[in-house]
Design a protein around this motif. Structure first.
Motif, PDB file in Angstrom:
ATOM      1  N   ARG A 109     -27.332  27.892  12.686  1.00 36.31           N
ATOM      2  CA  ARG A 109     -27.467  28.690  13.906  1.00 36.31           C
ATOM      3  C   ARG A 109     -28.675  28.191  14.690  1.00 36.31           C
ATOM      4  O   ARG A 109     -29.764  28.047  14.141  1.00 36.31           O
ATOM      5  N   VAL A 110     -28.471  27.931  15.965  1.00 38.66           N
ATOM      6  CA  VAL A 110     -29.551  27.508  16.856  1.00 38.66           C
ATOM      7  C   VAL A 110     -29.881  28.658  17.788  1.00 38.66           C
ATOM      8  O   VAL A 110     -29.002  29.179  18.479  1.00 38.66           O
ATOM      9  N   ASP A 111     -31.137  29.075  17.803  1.00 37.44           N
ATOM     10  CA  ASP A 111     -31.588  30.146  18.704  1.00 37.44           C
ATOM     11  C   ASP A 111     -32.458  29.501  19.781  1.00 37.44           C
ATOM     12  O   ASP A 111     -33.578  29.053  19.509  1.00 37.44           O
ATOM     13  N   PRO A 112     -31.976  29.438  21.018  1.00 33.43           N
ATOM     14  CA  PRO A 112     -32.704  28.725  22.070  1.00 33.43           C
ATOM     15  C   PRO A 112     -33.865  29.514  22.676  1.00 33.43           C
ATOM     16  O   PRO A 112     -34.596  28.980  23.515  1.00 33.43           O
ATOM     17  N   SER A 113     -34.051  30.755  22.284  1.00 30.37           N
ATOM     18  CA  SER A 113     -35.101  31.570  22.908  1.00 30.37           C
ATOM     19  C   SER A 113     -36.483  31.083  22.491  1.00 30.37           C
ATOM     20  O   SER A 113     -36.722  30.784  21.319  1.00 30.37           O
ATOM     21  N   PRO A 114     -37.437  30.994  23.439  1.00 32.24           N
ATOM     22  CA  PRO A 114     -38.805  30.583  23.105  1.00 32.24           C
ATOM     23  C   PRO A 114     -39.447  31.507  22.069  1.00 32.24           C
ATOM     24  O   PRO A 114     -40.250  31.040  21.248  1.00 32.24           O
ATOM     25  N   ALA A 115     -39.086  32.790  22.078  1.00 32.69           N
ATOM     26  CA  ALA A 115     -39.663  33.729  21.120  1.00 32.69           C
ATOM     27  C   ALA A 115     -39.272  33.347  19.694  1.00 32.69           C
ATOM     28  O   ALA A 115     -40.107  33.371  18.777  1.00 32.69           O
ATOM     29  N   ALA A 116     -38.002  32.992  19.481  1.00 35.10           N
ATOM     30  CA  ALA A 116     -37.546  32.584  18.152  1.00 35.10           C
ATOM     31  C   ALA A 116     -38.191  31.265  17.739  1.00 35.10           C
ATOM     32  O   ALA A 116     -38.575  31.085  16.575  1.00 35.10           O
ATOM     33  N   ALA A 117     -38.317  30.346  18.685  1.00 39.22           N
ATOM     34  CA  ALA A 117     -38.953  29.063  18.389  1.00 39.22           C
ATOM     35  C   ALA A 117     -40.406  29.261  17.978  1.00 39.22           C
ATOM     36  O   ALA A 117     -40.889  28.635  17.028  1.00 39.22           O
ATOM     37  N   PRO A 130     -54.501  28.113   7.602  1.00 34.31           N
ATOM     38  CA  PRO A 130     -55.008  29.465   7.875  1.00 34.31           C
ATOM     39  C   PRO A 130     -54.769  29.872   9.331  1.00 34.31           C
ATOM     40  O   PRO A 130     -54.537  29.021  10.200  1.00 34.31           O
ATOM     41  N   GLN A 131     -54.841  31.168   9.601  1.00 37.76           N
ATOM     42  CA  GLN A 131     -54.589  31.710  10.937  1.00 37.76           C
ATOM     43  C   GLN A 131     -55.496  31.087  11.997  1.00 37.76           C
ATOM     44  O   GLN A 131     -55.113  30.923  13.152  1.00 37.76           O
ATOM     45  N   GLU A 132     -56.710  30.702  11.622  1.00 39.32           N
ATOM     46  CA  GLU A 132     -57.665  30.171  12.599  1.00 39.32           C
ATOM     47  C   GLU A 132     -57.153  28.911  13.287  1.00 39.32           C
ATOM     48  O   GLU A 132     -57.572  28.592  14.407  1.00 39.32           O
ATOM     49  N   VAL A 133     -56.257  28.176  12.628  1.00 38.58           N
ATOM     50  CA  VAL A 133     -55.689  26.982  13.250  1.00 38.58           C
ATOM     51  C   VAL A 133     -54.928  27.364  14.518  1.00 38.58           C
ATOM     52  O   VAL A 133     -55.060  26.711  15.563  1.00 38.58           O
ATOM     53  N   LEU A 134     -54.127  28.429  14.435  1.00 33.52           N
ATOM     54  CA  LEU A 134     -53.384  28.892  15.608  1.00 33.52           C
ATOM     55  C   LEU A 134     -54.304  29.593  16.606  1.00 33.52           C
ATOM     56  O   LEU A 134     -54.111  29.480  17.821  1.00 33.52           O
ATOM     57  N   ASP A 135     -55.293  30.298  16.103  1.00 32.02           N
ATOM     58  CA  ASP A 135     -56.222  30.990  17.001  1.00 32.02           C
ATOM     59  C   ASP A 135     -56.947  30.013  17.906  1.00 32.02           C
ATOM     60  O   ASP A 135     -57.181  30.296  19.087  1.00 32.02           O
ATOM     61  N   ARG A 136     -57.302  28.859  17.402  1.00 27.28           N
ATOM     62  CA  ARG A 136     -58.017  27.871  18.199  1.00 27.28           C
ATOM     63  C   ARG A 136     -57.125  27.289  19.292  1.00 27.28           C
ATOM     64  O   ARG A 136     -57.612  26.927  20.369  1.00 27.28           O
ATOM     65  N   VAL A 137     -55.831  27.201  19.017  1.00 25.18           N
ATOM     66  CA  VAL A 137     -54.896  26.687  20.034  1.00 25.18           C
ATOM     67  C   VAL A 137     -54.740  27.704  21.154  1.00 25.18           C
ATOM     68  O   VAL A 137     -54.711  27.354  22.343  1.00 25.18           O
ATOM     69  N   GLY A 138     -54.650  28.974  20.797  1.00 25.62           N
ATOM     70  CA  GLY A 138     -54.520  30.026  21.806  1.00 25.62           C
ATOM     71  C   GLY A 138     -53.067  30.408  22.049  1.00 25.62           C
ATOM     72  O   GLY A 138     -52.174  29.553  22.026  1.00 25.62           O
ATOM     73  N   GLU A 139     -52.853  31.697  22.283  1.00 30.21           N
ATOM     74  CA  GLU A 139     -51.487  32.201  22.433  1.00 30.21           C
ATOM     75  C   GLU A 139     -50.783  31.624  23.649  1.00 30.21           C
ATOM     76  O   GLU A 139     -49.588  31.325  23.613  1.00 30.21           O
ATOM     77  N   ASP A 140     -51.510  31.446  24.763  1.00 27.54           N
ATOM     78  CA  ASP A 140     -50.874  30.895  25.973  1.00 27.54           C
ATOM     79  C   ASP A 140     -50.350  29.482  25.724  1.00 27.54           C
ATOM     80  O   ASP A 140     -49.228  29.146  26.115  1.00 27.54           O
ATOM     81  N   SER A 141     -51.154  28.664  25.043  1.00 22.29           N
ATOM     82  CA  SER A 141     -50.725  27.286  24.754  1.00 22.29           C
ATOM     83  C   SER A 141     -49.549  27.276  23.781  1.00 22.29           C
ATOM     84  O   SER A 141     -48.616  26.480  23.928  1.00 22.29           O
ATOM     85  N   LEU A 142     -49.585  28.166  22.793  1.00 26.74           N
ATOM     86  CA  LEU A 142     -48.483  28.236  21.837  1.00 26.74           C
ATOM     87  C   LEU A 142     -47.180  28.608  22.526  1.00 26.74           C
ATOM     88  O   LEU A 142     -46.119  28.038  22.239  1.00 26.74           O
ATOM     89  N   GLU A 143     -47.235  29.560  23.459  1.00 24.92           N
ATOM     90  CA  GLU A 143     -46.029  29.980  24.173  1.00 24.92           C
ATOM     91  C   GLU A 143     -45.491  28.857  25.047  1.00 24.92           C
ATOM     92  O   GLU A 143     -44.271  28.692  25.170  1.00 24.92           O
ATOM     93  N   ARG A 144     -46.386  28.064  25.649  1.00 26.10           N
ATOM     94  CA  ARG A 144     -45.925  26.931  26.459  1.00 26.10           C
ATOM     95  C   ARG A 144     -45.249  25.886  25.578  1.00 26.10           C
ATOM     96  O   ARG A 144     -44.188  25.348  25.924  1.00 26.10           O
ATOM     97  N   MET A 145     -45.834  25.604  24.433  1.00 30.22           N
ATOM     98  CA  MET A 145     -45.246  24.612  23.528  1.00 30.22           C
ATOM     99  C   MET A 145     -43.901  25.087  22.993  1.00 30.22           C
ATOM    100  O   MET A 145     -42.986  24.284  22.781  1.00 30.22           O
ATOM    101  N   ALA A 146     -43.780  26.410  22.779  1.00 30.80           N
ATOM    102  CA  ALA A 146     -42.543  26.961  22.213  1.00 30.80           C
ATOM    103  C   ALA A 146     -41.361  26.771  23.154  1.00 30.80           C
ATOM    104  O   ALA A 146     -40.209  26.751  22.703  1.00 30.80           O
TER     105      ALA A 146
END
Length: 235
Positions: A109-117, A130-146
């Motif tokens: 099953r492929v889910d094309p939604s950015p939220a699922a990605a 650890p969580q700090e790896v994602l914290d340093r990237v930042g939520e805005d950047s993560l959502e753009r990459m997703a």
């Protein structure tokens, strides 16, 4: 995947392997033929599903899959030179390759939604970092990459494991192979050879020796001359 009985994985081994984040080949078949991508997977144990993500432009993510997917998860492998087998001095061997692998098949099953990605990518990261790896990237950047990836799920419907690890060889061959692979730093394969292959080979050859011994005894008995029969006495 063909699995002879002596190459079957020990009970529970494949299940344990699936609980670890592991890279593998996602294989799917489409109207234009088969396709494969090497990607990391994690197991969602609540839903019994392997989860990963693909680049949105990957044809595997865009084209409908015809039938179930195949996920190939290789744990370890190594080339085996003939000279590494102790019995090679008595009977010449040929090179081979030992390996441990697990194949999972199931609906994809492929889910094309950015939220699922983002969920898939986040979970993969948090199982290795650890969580700090994602914290340093930042939520805005993560959502753009997703937005550039899609979540992919493969339902675990069938699991086939195989360890072609010289179990069918003489125990002396396995001992000499352990020594050779230890020099190469093949820790995972060495542990399997010690814990699984060597005990199996010892039991197998003990059984073979016992059967041969019984066969020889039966043949020897059949070749002995029959004892002369006593004639009845005449009155």
């Amino acid at each position: 995947m063909y699995v002879p009985r002596h190459f079957e994985l020990p009970e529970g081994y494949a299940a344990s392997l699936l609980t670890q984040v592991r890279v593998g080949n996602l294989v799917t078949v489409h109207a234009d033929g088969p396709a494969a991508t090497l990607v990391p997977f994690y197991l969602d144990q609540d839903r019994d599903t392997l989860v990963t993500h693909l680049v949105r432009n990957n044809p595997q993510a865009r084209l409908p899959a015809l039938g179930p997917a195949l996920v190939i998860l290789d744990e370890a492998d190594a080339y085996v030179a003939p000279r590494w087998y102790a019995t090679n001095e008595v009977k010449a061997n040929v090179p081979t390759w030992d390996y441990i692998t697990v194949h999972v098949t199931g609906r994809v099953r492929v889910d094309p939604s950015p939220a699922a990605a983002l969920r898939a990518a986040r979970e993969l990261t948090l199982r290795t970092e650890p969580q700090e790896v994602l914290d340093r990237v930042g939520e805005d950047s993560l959502e753009r990459m997703a937005r550039a990836i899609v979540a992919v799920e493969v339902q675990v419907e069938q699991v086939t494991g195989k360890a072609k690890m010289s179990q069918n060889r003489h125990p002396d061959d396995i001992r000499s192979l352990i020594a050779a692979l230890e020099e190469q730093g093949q820790t995972r394969l060495v542990n399997f050879l010690r814990e699984v292959s060597l005990p199996y080979a010892k039991e197998r050859f003990a059984t073979i020796s016992s059967l041969r011994s019984r066969t020889r005894s039966a043949q020897e008995r059949s070749q002995r001359p029959a004892a002369p029969q006593e004639l009845p006495e005449h009155p």
